[in-house]
Every structure is written in structure tokens, then in C-alpha cells.
Design an enzyme around this catalytic site. Structure first.
Site, PDB file in Angstrom:
ATOM      1  N   LYS A 189       0.821  -1.211   0.000  1.00 25.40           N
ATOM      2  CA  LYS A 189       0.000   0.000   0.000  1.00 25.40           C
ATOM      3  C   LYS A 189       0.863   1.273   0.000  1.00 25.40           C
ATOM      4  O   LYS A 189       2.075   1.209   0.183  1.00 25.40           O
ATOM      5  CB  LYS A 189      -0.921  -0.008   1.225  1.00 25.40           C
ATOM      6  CG  LYS A 189      -1.989  -1.106   1.168  1.00 25.40           C
ATOM      7  CD  LYS A 189      -2.995  -0.851   0.070  1.00 25.40           C
ATOM      8  CE  LYS A 189      -4.241  -1.689   0.136  1.00 25.40           C
ATOM      9  NZ  LYS A 189      -4.067  -3.129  -0.024  1.00 25.40           N
TER      10      LYS A 189
HETATM   11  C1  LIG Z   1     -10.078  -2.401  -2.011  1.00 33.19           C
HETATM   12  C2  LIG Z   1      -9.544  -3.146  -0.821  1.00 33.19           C
HETATM   13  N1  LIG Z   1     -10.378  -3.413   0.201  1.00 33.19           N
HETATM   14  C3  LIG Z   1      -9.965  -4.059   1.287  1.00 33.19           C
HETATM   15  C4  LIG Z   1      -8.661  -4.502   1.413  1.00 33.19           C
HETATM   16  C5  LIG Z   1      -8.289  -5.306   2.621  1.00 33.19           C
HETATM   17  O1  LIG Z   1      -7.200  -4.850   3.316  1.00 33.19           O
HETATM   18  P1  LIG Z   1      -6.284  -5.873   4.159  1.00 33.19           P
HETATM   19  O2  LIG Z   1      -5.528  -6.699   3.187  1.00 33.19           O
HETATM   20  O3  LIG Z   1      -5.417  -4.950   4.981  1.00 33.19           O
HETATM   21  O4  LIG Z   1      -7.201  -6.660   5.022  1.00 33.19           O
HETATM   22  C6  LIG Z   1      -7.753  -4.220   0.392  1.00 33.19           C
HETATM   23  C7  LIG Z   1      -6.353  -4.643   0.509  1.00 33.19           C
HETATM   24  O5  LIG Z   1      -5.763  -5.336  -0.230  1.00 33.19           O
HETATM   25  C8  LIG Z   1      -8.209  -3.558  -0.767  1.00 33.19           C
HETATM   26  O6  LIG Z   1      -7.384  -3.330  -1.785  1.00 33.19           O
END
Ligand SMILES: Cc1ncc(COP(=O)(O)O)c(C=O)c1O
Length: 375
Positions: free
Chosen positions: A189
């Protein structure tokens, strides 16, 4: 920097961790306060200040941020929430966790964000809310979606996990419109804590609920074995928060360098007919660069392109598959052909290596290899 030779493989993503991250992580280790300590609070304060919002609640991931957001909005069994099929699966799974039905609506062909017209067409008497995703860091059409939500009494949860630093059509930072909004800090990210997330609450009552639910249902004045209601362990460790504080300090620099790499790509790829580059800005809207995803012409064999790039040590990935076609969503009746714009984007998009430390010559190598793979 980092001894990177031009012939080294080029990964899809690479986090930037330096002396400041090490210093703050060491501070936490030496303090003995590894969870629920001052570093967690500091991270929340600093990210909230950077976003220009009154408060932010740190959690263990973007997914857990979304899950708590769904609960805070009171969405549950029997409710439908309108959302995008062109997203990472967590934006639909967070609804399924609470027995809510994701109702997918097709996306806009330019922004790849959910199309407000499609959302309006999919409304039903069971609609409880809208969950827009700012995909690939481009702001969703929040003004239109908010107007729709106001007309129909719907709640809004913004999935801003890919969009820290994006600016919307009214010049506001994504996540700062007063809606519940989630961010994510996985290692690819814009900024990272390894694993981690943040949720911007819509008011102080919601903030208190989020803080309690992430911490096993405890209120601030409760002991470890006291629980005022159902909760989860969605806490972010203070070690992760230390990385977060250091990354917020250099966030402007990280975002600026990502934008600079994107503009090198734009220059390198704009002459290739079979490649459409992503929109950087439109009016006041500005993308926060998370990934660099191009659209290949319909007749290009994407797998062959990925293989040709891999032969030259360049990572590339088909990006993203549509959520509605995963097995657990097919069980709800979703099928191919229902969301043609999203499905075409999923079929022809390609993520190229993208990280702030990418050099001009690395970008040039990728552009050259991509051009060659298309001839
Ligand atoms: C659009 C979106 N929503 C939710 C997430 C979920 O985040 P995490 O991987 O920190 O749980 C991500 C991460 O990859 C994402 O790109």
C-alpha cells in the site's frame, strides 16, 4: 540506492522501510508497551491529522476496518448493500460476515469505480447502504452517491483501502467527508505497517463503539476480563503502529514519488497503441497511486505478455478478477455477463511493477519490454 542493478528482477511492489521505522520500533520494544500503548494512540492522532479528520481508529487490517464499519452501520441479515464487483474480495466479504447481501452494480469504464446510475437502478426496498470502493486510488463519485444515499435513507461505508491521499471532485481528501471510511496498510500500500488498517468514524459515539469492538467489547474503563458486548481482537500492535507513525511522517514524500513514477510510465507508454494508461486526474479529482494498472487492447494475449515480461525478470499480474465470480458469490446467483464493464476491465488489465524507489531506467525497461511483448 539499495544496490539495485538494472539487470535485477523488478518486483511488483516493494515497501520502503528505513532508519526512522527502526528507531520507533525500537522505542516500542524498549518501552515494553507492545499493545494498547502510546504508540497506537500516536499513530491514530497523526494519521487523523494528516487526513484532516477529528479521529481515526487503528485496527489489525483493512478487512477488519471494513467489518467493524459494517457493524457500526447496523447492516445485518435481510439487508442489501450496493457495491462494486471490481474490487478486492474483502469489500464484499465484510458484508457476508454480517449476513448482508452484496448487490453488485457495474462500474464506470474510465474510473472503474461503481457507477451511480447503476447503483440507482439496483435499489430495492431491502437496500440499506452503499459501499463504494476507491479502486486503484481513484476517488469514487461520492457527491452523486451521497445524494442518492440521502434520498433513500442509506448508510455509506467507503472502502478507501487503496486510496490514502486521493482527492475527490470537491477537492477533499478521500476519507474526510464524514462517512465511515476504511484504510489498509499491507506491504504494497501507499504506506505500510506490515498488516494494519484504520477506520475513520462518522462521530464520537461510533468511534467509541469501534474502539470497544476491536478490543473484545471492552469499554475504556473496563478490566481485561470485563466485556460490555460482543467484540473481536482486531487490535493493531504498537510495533505496527510504530511503522505507521514513521510512514505518516514521510507520506507526502512517498506519495509524491509514486506520482513521479506514474508520470514516467505515462510518458513511456502513451505512444503504445495497444496500451491505455490510467487516468491520473480529472478536474479536482486526483488519484493516489497505489498500483499502476494498464488496459491492454482486447486482442492482446495478456498471459503471453505476462510470460514475456517474466522472462526478462519483470513481475506483472492480471489485475483484478471480478469479485462476483468467486465461488462463494456465485452461490448467491452471480454469473458471467452481469457486469460487462467490470468483466472487460478484469479480462484486459495488467498491473506493472510500481513502488516509490523505482528508477527511471527500471520504468524504461518495463515500458520497453511491454512494447516488445506486444509486437
Ligand atoms: C479495495 C480493498 N479493500 C480491502 C482490502 C483489505 O485490506 P487488508 O488486506 O489490509 O485486510 C484491500 C487490501 O488489499 C483492498 O485493496
Amino acid at each position: 540506492m539499495g544496490g539495485q542493478a538494472d539487470t535485477d528482477p523488478i518486483p511488483l511492489a516493494r515497501p520502503e522501510i528505513g532508519a526512522r521505522e527502526e528507531e520507533l520500533a525500537l522505542e516500542v520494544l524498549r518501552s515494553g508497551r507492545l499493545s494498547l500503548g502510546p504508540m497506537g494512540e500516536r499513530f491514530e492522532r497523526e494519521l487523523a491529522a494528516w487526513l484532516g479528520v477529528g479521529d481515526a481508529v487503528a485496527v489489525s487490517s483493512g478487512t477488519t476496518a471494513l467489518h467493524l464499519g459494517v457493524r457500526a452501520l447496523g447492516w445485518g441479515p435481510g439487508d442489501e448493500v450496493l457495491t462494486s464487483p471490481f474490487s478486492f474480495v474483502a469489500s464484499a466479504n465484510c458484508l457476508l460476515y454480517e449476513g448482508v447481501k452484496p448487490v453488485f452494480c457495474d462500474v464506470d469504464p474510465v474510473t472503474l469505480n461503481v457507477d451511480p446510475g447503476a447503483v440507482e437502478a439496483a435499489l430495492s426496498e431491502r437496500s440499506a447502504g452503499i459501499l463504494p470502493v476507491h479502486i486503484f486510488g481513484f476517488p469514487a463519485a461520492m457527491a452523486e452517491l451521497e445524494a442518492l444515499a440521502a434520498r433513500h435513507g442509506l448508510g455509506i461505508l467507503e472502502d478507501a483501502c487503496e486510496a490514502l491521499g486521493a482527492v475527490d471532485s470537491e477537492g477533499r481528501r478521500v476519507g474526510a467527508r464524514g462517512n465511515l471510511a476504511s484504510f489498509a496498510f499491507y506491504a504494497n500500500k501507499q504506506m505500510t505497517t506490515g498488516e494494519g488498517g484504520m477506520i475513520v468514524p462518522s462521530d464520537p459515539g461510533v468511534a467509541a463503539r469501534l474502539r470497544s469492538e476491536r478490543n473484545q467489547g471492552r469499554a475504556p474503563d473496563m478490566g481485561w476480563l470485563d466485556h460490555g458486548g460482543l467484540g473481536f481482537n482486531y487490535r493493531l500492535s504498537d510495533l505496527a503502529a510504530a511503522l505507521g507513525v514513521a510512514q505518516v511522517e514521510r507520506l507526502d514524500d512517498l506519495l509524491g514519488r509514486r506520482a513521479a513514477v506514474a508520470s514516467l510510465y505515462e510518458q513511456g507508454l502513451s505512444q503504445i497503441d495497444a496500451v491505455t494508461t490510467p487516468l491520473a486526474e480529472r478536474g479536482a479529482e486526483r488519484r493516489s497511486w497505489f498500483v499502476y494498472v494498464v488496459r491492454l487492447a482486447d486482442d492482446v494475449d495478456r498471459d503471453a505478455v505476462i510470460a514475456a515480461l517474466a522472462e526478462r525478470g519483470i513481475a506483472a499480474k492480471a489485475y483484478l478478477p471480478c469479485i462476483h465470480l468467486f465461488p462463494h458469490l456465485r452461490e448467491l446467483g452471480y454469473r458471467e455477463g452481469q457486469f460487462p464493464v467490470a468483466e472487460a476491465a478484469a479480462a484486459h488489465s495488467l498491473a506493472l511493477p510500481f513502488f516509490p524507489a523505482m528508477t527511471e531506467s527500471q520504468v524504461a525497461s518495463v515500458c520497453e519490454a511491454l512494447a516488445r511483448s506486444l509486437t
